[in-house]
Design a protein around this motif. Sequence first.
Motif, PDB file in Angstrom:
ATOM      1  N   VAL A 144      -0.087  69.413   8.209  1.00 44.34           N
ATOM      2  CA  VAL A 144       0.173  68.566   7.005  1.00 44.34           C
ATOM      3  C   VAL A 144      -0.855  67.456   6.899  1.00 44.34           C
ATOM      4  CG1 VAL A 144       1.729  67.274   5.457  1.00 44.34           C
ATOM      5  CG2 VAL A 144       2.714  69.087   6.984  1.00 44.34           C
ATOM      6  N   LYS A 145      -1.493  67.232   5.779  1.00 41.03           N
ATOM      7  CA  LYS A 145      -2.324  66.297   5.611  1.00 41.03           C
ATOM      8  C   LYS A 145      -1.740  64.692   5.853  1.00 41.03           C
ATOM      9  CE  LYS A 145      -5.840  64.306   2.405  1.00 41.03           C
ATOM     10  NZ  LYS A 145      -6.643  64.825   0.976  1.00 41.03           N
ATOM     11  N   PHE A 146      -2.374  63.839   6.500  1.00 42.23           N
ATOM     12  CA  PHE A 146      -1.680  62.661   6.482  1.00 42.23           C
ATOM     13  C   PHE A 146      -1.345  61.808   5.319  1.00 42.23           C
ATOM     14  CE2 PHE A 146      -2.457  57.893   7.161  1.00 42.23           C
ATOM     15  CZ  PHE A 146      -1.456  57.622   7.954  1.00 42.23           C
ATOM     16  N   ASN A 147      -0.165  61.246   5.233  1.00 37.10           N
ATOM     17  CA  ASN A 147       0.039  60.421   3.978  1.00 37.10           C
ATOM     18  C   ASN A 147       0.922  59.123   4.658  1.00 37.10           C
ATOM     19  OD1 ASN A 147       1.726  59.439   1.938  1.00 37.10           O
ATOM     20  ND2 ASN A 147       1.622  61.415   0.942  1.00 37.10           N
ATOM     21  N   GLU A 148       0.442  58.033   4.402  1.00 30.48           N
ATOM     22  CA  GLU A 148       0.861  57.062   4.955  1.00 30.48           C
ATOM     23  C   GLU A 148       2.185  56.884   4.449  1.00 30.48           C
ATOM     24  OE1 GLU A 148       0.157  52.039   4.855  1.00 30.48           O
ATOM     25  OE2 GLU A 148      -1.044  53.226   3.418  1.00 30.48           O
TER      26      GLU A 148
END
Length: 358
Positions: free
Chosen positions: A276-280
């Motif tokens: 999963v793409k990093f999401n703050e």
Amino acid sequence: MIQIMARRTNTFKLCFLLIASLAFIGYQLLLKSSVCPRLPAGGQGVRQLDPGVVDKHQLNDTDTKCSPGHFQLNNDGICHPMLTCKDIQDNVTSIKEIGVGLIKKVHLARWKTYQVSLVKLSHSSFNNYFLSAAKMLQQSQGSPFVTQLLGFCPSSSTPAMVTEYHRFGSLKNINSILKENGKDNGATRFRLCLDYVKIINFLHSSPTGTRVMCDSSYLKKTLSQFLVTSDLHIVLNDVDVLPVVDSSKRILTNCGHYQVVGNFAAPEQLWPYAGVKFNESQMPGYDEKTDIWKIPAVVDYLLGRNVYGDLVRFILSKFHKKCHSKDPKLRPTAAEVLKEYLAVQQILNVTEQSGLIF
């Protein structure tokens, strides 16, 4: 000849193991005895340790000789009032730029006969960060673990701070600093390790709450947050990002707007969702135990490569494994780490006085 060298190497290893074993046994006995200094409940910092373990890095001259709102430089016994905006504008002269960061730029400057550091805002968009750092520095004054603030001007257009200048510079250059000053020995290096642990303990039990060192995603970045003093101690210099946490109230933090990678950072600081793409916004929070995870790596670097350092590593190996517990709750507190290191310091002093190590 090769056989003789091999025998000598084996003899050295046996001697080292013997010394290490004796030191380790003494260390375990020391921990169980009343000789080991006890920290107050709640880990309220090194200032409350027994008088017998207080050194000049626990209480410095500015704590006793100058009243709040004043400072002293070079231990000259003169207390100066904090510099005002007018003082900074009229009497602090920049000599050269010595450092530039995202939030601030630092100049070597002169005030009267003293060399000082003039710290200015790098870009207006970071004004709030700069003012927050200045406030944190103000709140930490009186502590020997934080660089000394000499003056602050919260001007809306050009805010500036003046801090004590430390000519040796950043802790990341400690190897060359020690060599150039003829102090590259195990005892000095362990003292630096102890300073580092004291600073972490101070942050975790500060008057303003439990603080986390967020600017510490990798080793060199962590070392760059500290300055080396003229007497080869260290002080925390960069207080830009030290958020307050309280795990009991579920007040956690998330350091930075980018994905943290690598083995230096604590496991809970790494993005937990593979594929999963990093999401703050989806990154789970964490507390001060991230600082505890990093202690073994920082200490390993500061110890260098010498017999003294190898002995310290041997003695602390089991304890450092606790610092690397994947579950943050199983890691020791900063106060417990400090207690352990003070016990090691005592056994090393005995070992050194006996002439077993140098």
